[in-house]
Design a protein around this motif. Sequence first.
Motif, mmCIF file in Angstrom:
data_model
loop_
_atom_site.group_PDB
_atom_site.id
_atom_site.type_symbol
_atom_site.label_atom_id
_atom_site.label_comp_id
_atom_site.label_asym_id
_atom_site.label_seq_id
_atom_site.Cartn_x
_atom_site.Cartn_y
_atom_site.Cartn_z
ATOM 1 N N ALA A 86 9.864 5.974 -3.511
ATOM 2 C CA ALA A 86 11.298 6.101 -4.352
ATOM 3 C C ALA A 86 12.400 6.755 -3.612
ATOM 4 O O ALA A 86 13.583 6.303 -3.782
ATOM 5 C CB ALA A 86 11.088 6.902 -5.633
ATOM 6 N N ALA A 87 12.016 7.715 -2.830
ATOM 7 C CA ALA A 87 13.144 8.322 -2.319
ATOM 8 C C ALA A 87 13.611 8.201 -0.952
ATOM 9 O O ALA A 87 14.803 8.572 -0.243
ATOM 10 C CB ALA A 87 12.793 10.017 -2.162
ATOM 11 N N THR A 88 12.705 7.479 -0.112
ATOM 12 C CA THR A 88 12.944 7.112 1.120
ATOM 13 C C THR A 88 13.222 5.583 1.284
ATOM 14 O O THR A 88 13.685 4.913 2.411
ATOM 15 C CB THR A 88 11.872 7.604 2.075
ATOM 16 N N GLY A 89 12.459 4.813 0.760
ATOM 17 C CA GLY A 89 12.799 3.363 0.869
ATOM 18 C C GLY A 89 11.765 2.807 1.810
ATOM 19 O O GLY A 89 11.927 1.739 2.396
ATOM 20 N N LEU A 90 10.594 3.499 2.305
ATOM 21 C CA LEU A 90 9.606 3.178 3.041
ATOM 22 C C LEU A 90 8.960 2.190 2.620
ATOM 23 O O LEU A 90 8.688 1.672 1.418
ATOM 24 C CB LEU A 90 8.679 4.350 3.338
ATOM 25 N N ARG A 91 8.313 0.959 3.647
ATOM 26 C CA ARG A 91 7.608 -0.042 3.208
ATOM 27 C C ARG A 91 6.343 0.585 2.867
ATOM 28 O O ARG A 91 5.790 1.560 3.443
ATOM 29 C CB ARG A 91 7.644 -0.973 4.463
ATOM 30 N N ARG A 92 5.548 -0.348 2.090
ATOM 31 C CA ARG A 92 4.212 0.171 1.937
ATOM 32 C C ARG A 92 3.084 0.615 2.945
ATOM 33 O O ARG A 92 2.455 1.445 2.971
ATOM 34 C CB ARG A 92 3.457 -0.927 0.936
ATOM 35 N N SER A 93 3.237 -0.368 4.205
ATOM 36 C CA SER A 93 2.614 -0.013 5.352
ATOM 37 C C SER A 93 2.879 1.330 5.860
ATOM 38 O O SER A 93 2.236 2.058 6.569
ATOM 39 C CB SER A 93 2.461 -1.283 6.080
ATOM 40 N N GLU A 94 4.301 1.597 6.036
ATOM 41 C CA GLU A 94 4.815 2.508 6.770
ATOM 42 C C GLU A 94 4.459 3.846 6.038
ATOM 43 O O GLU A 94 3.998 5.012 6.956
ATOM 44 C CB GLU A 94 6.339 2.536 6.777
ATOM 45 N N ALA A 95 4.515 4.045 4.795
ATOM 46 C CA ALA A 95 3.838 5.363 4.156
ATOM 47 C C ALA A 95 2.443 5.279 4.247
ATOM 48 O O ALA A 95 2.263 6.718 4.335
ATOM 49 C CB ALA A 95 4.448 5.109 2.470
ATOM 50 N N LEU A 96 1.719 4.571 4.356
ATOM 51 C CA LEU A 96 0.293 4.991 4.413
ATOM 52 C C LEU A 96 -0.106 5.140 5.955
ATOM 53 O O LEU A 96 -1.092 5.578 5.982
ATOM 54 C CB LEU A 96 -0.399 3.525 3.901
ATOM 55 N N GLY A 97 0.765 4.891 6.548
ATOM 56 C CA GLY A 97 0.553 5.006 8.131
ATOM 57 C C GLY A 97 1.168 6.639 8.484
ATOM 58 O O GLY A 97 0.872 6.788 9.696
ATOM 59 N N MET A 98 1.955 7.180 7.748
ATOM 60 C CA MET A 98 2.580 8.454 7.850
ATOM 61 C C MET A 98 1.453 9.570 8.640
ATOM 62 O O MET A 98 0.493 9.566 7.839
ATOM 63 C CB MET A 98 3.368 9.076 6.996
ATOM 64 N N LYS A 99 1.814 10.278 9.563
ATOM 65 C CA LYS A 99 1.020 11.352 10.249
ATOM 66 C C LYS A 99 1.507 12.591 10.051
ATOM 67 O O LYS A 99 2.756 12.793 10.217
ATOM 68 C CB LYS A 99 0.468 10.568 11.404
ATOM 69 N N TRP A 100 0.846 13.743 9.925
ATOM 70 C CA TRP A 100 1.457 15.005 9.710
ATOM 71 C C TRP A 100 2.005 15.525 11.031
ATOM 72 O O TRP A 100 2.888 16.108 11.037
ATOM 73 C CB TRP A 100 0.114 16.055 9.546
ATOM 74 N N VAL A 151 -0.306 0.951 8.139
ATOM 75 C CA VAL A 151 -1.619 0.409 7.662
ATOM 76 C C VAL A 151 -1.561 -1.121 7.217
ATOM 77 O O VAL A 151 -0.477 -1.251 6.426
ATOM 78 C CB VAL A 151 -2.298 1.216 6.624
ATOM 79 N N VAL A 152 -2.211 -1.927 7.753
ATOM 80 C CA VAL A 152 -1.829 -3.316 7.432
ATOM 81 C C VAL A 152 -2.998 -4.133 6.998
ATOM 82 O O VAL A 152 -4.089 -3.900 7.678
ATOM 83 C CB VAL A 152 -1.313 -3.936 8.708
ATOM 84 N N GLU A 153 -2.725 -5.150 6.255
ATOM 85 C CA GLU A 153 -3.934 -5.998 5.861
ATOM 86 C C GLU A 153 -4.274 -7.161 6.778
ATOM 87 O O GLU A 153 -3.066 -7.981 7.167
ATOM 88 C CB GLU A 153 -3.720 -6.626 4.561
ATOM 89 N N GLU A 154 -5.530 -7.191 7.127
ATOM 90 C CA GLU A 154 -5.699 -8.468 8.351
ATOM 91 C C GLU A 154 -7.026 -9.391 7.517
ATOM 92 O O GLU A 154 -8.180 -8.777 7.544
ATOM 93 C CB GLU A 154 -5.945 -7.869 9.537
ATOM 94 N N GLY A 155 -6.818 -10.517 7.070
ATOM 95 C CA GLY A 155 -7.916 -11.279 6.553
ATOM 96 C C GLY A 155 -8.151 -10.407 5.162
ATOM 97 O O GLY A 155 -7.503 -10.403 4.332
ATOM 98 N N ASN A 156 -9.556 -10.210 5.274
ATOM 99 C CA ASN A 156 -10.079 -9.548 3.900
ATOM 100 C C ASN A 156 -10.287 -8.022 4.133
ATOM 101 O O ASN A 156 -10.693 -7.346 3.376
ATOM 102 C CB ASN A 156 -11.414 -10.025 3.839
ATOM 103 N N GLY A 157 -9.586 -7.614 5.272
ATOM 104 C CA GLY A 157 -9.695 -6.138 5.735
ATOM 105 C C GLY A 157 -8.406 -5.572 5.637
ATOM 106 O O GLY A 157 -7.322 -6.166 5.560
ATOM 107 N N TYR A 158 -8.595 -4.301 6.372
ATOM 108 C CA TYR A 158 -7.156 -3.507 6.695
ATOM 109 C C TYR A 158 -7.520 -2.655 7.889
ATOM 110 O O TYR A 158 -8.578 -2.355 8.085
ATOM 111 C CB TYR A 158 -6.449 -2.906 5.695
ATOM 112 N N ARG A 159 -6.419 -2.175 8.569
ATOM 113 C CA ARG A 159 -6.474 -1.184 9.608
ATOM 114 C C ARG A 159 -5.266 -0.698 10.021
ATOM 115 O O ARG A 159 -4.116 -1.018 9.507
ATOM 116 C CB ARG A 159 -7.062 -2.311 10.831
ATOM 117 N N LEU A 160 -5.513 0.650 10.578
ATOM 118 C CA LEU A 160 -4.252 1.500 11.086
ATOM 119 C C LEU A 160 -3.842 1.103 12.437
ATOM 120 O O LEU A 160 -4.877 1.041 13.248
ATOM 121 C CB LEU A 160 -4.721 2.816 11.034
ATOM 122 N N ARG A 161 -2.698 0.663 12.851
ATOM 123 C CA ARG A 161 -2.302 0.228 13.924
ATOM 124 C C ARG A 161 -0.933 1.053 14.339
ATOM 125 O O ARG A 161 -0.091 1.211 13.568
ATOM 126 C CB ARG A 161 -2.116 -1.221 14.281
#
Length: 423
Positions: free
Chosen positions: A234-248, A264-274
């Motif tokens: 809500a505060a930053t407007g990040l995309r779903r994938s961008e927030a899930l891929g944020m690193k400390w 973190v993106v969906e690929e087929g029936n799975g997902y991965r960090l890239r």
Amino acid sequence: MTKRGNGLGGTPKEIPRKGRPNTWGVRTPLHFDKAQGKKDRYWIGREYPTKTAAERALREWLSNYEAGKITARSDMKLGDWLDKWHANLRKEGTTVAGYETKIRLHIKPHIGDVKLSEVTDDTLNDLYRLLETAPCLTNKGKPLGAKSVRHVHNILSGALGAAVPKLIPSNPAAAANPPTGREIRAQERDFPTLDDGQTARFLGAVWEPCGNRACDGGLTHHCLRDAPLWTVYAATGLRRSEALGMKWSLIHWDEGFIELGWVVVEEGNGYRLRKLTKDGDANARIYVDQAVMTVLKRQRERQGAERERLGPAWADGDLVFARDGFKLYRGEAGGPQDPEKVSARWRTLRNRLHLPDNFRIHDWRHSKVTNDLEAGENPVEVSANVRHHSPGYTMARYGHSRKDGARRLAASGAGRLGLSSLV
């Protein structure tokens, strides 16, 4: 060449076109094709501007045929070529997966058995009209939208272009008529947005502890496990994938900015960090207020307690919004979250708080940009902070309800013209 019988010669034919001048096409005479081991006849071209140009192309073909310069045509089917082309694509995994779905569901069932050499612009136009009108099981029984059909066209254009000139003489997609940009814009939905007041009430609700006996204010209890994530959206407007891929390691606490280097993106029936490649080689930067940094420190505190509780079951991946131990049936905590499960939790919360039924996680991005523009913030900074390619794009796509600004503009114009003194 031996004398041809009646009806077997190549004669130019006028091709009716809609919305543009008619063209001329011409087919080869009936001849023996070594690749197929039988007689064949095919279109030399269908886009000649005049009959004379078509006749000239026919004479050139006849001359080359008699000189033995005509390459034997491939008997490959379009579906087989699409499989071969798709297998050698050098694009991001999410893009390749999206292509595979369109090819499997919307192209091969209809024209996959057509010979590659026999695909014409009319073949493609018939496919586009079919997809726009026929019910589609994967689209809740509704026909595909204009944007999806245009995506199908783009895939076919790329695949057929790769077959030129070794398998086909020209790309039939270049003369096809997919949905236009105007038709696509006419079908675009107006996505819902929440104003600043509604957003503030939402954040107040998600940070409200449940008050159960086991609740410890959200440090380890699950009632506030997603509150920092929803706040960041809500505060930053990040995309779903961008927030899930944020690193400390990419959070710059004192300088007040966050680097976006992973998704973190969906690929087929799975997902991965890239790696995030959308913004080029350098990590994108977003600047946030210290209040957001405080929320992230709260998340780090909660994650530390979770890591200590799970012990060896936690495999640290440096992720801010890593998978926790709540209902951890298999695998290890500490890695990326499943994006679809995040969306499922969002839908549950959306229903509980009575938000609009079609309000998606991505609509926080719409809300953030719209509210910033309506508050009179600098469009250049607003655009840069959401990683748009230009402020003009941001202004065109967002902030469509700037009523107060429009009223002030109208009042200012009327005042300068002295309209109030006329009546």
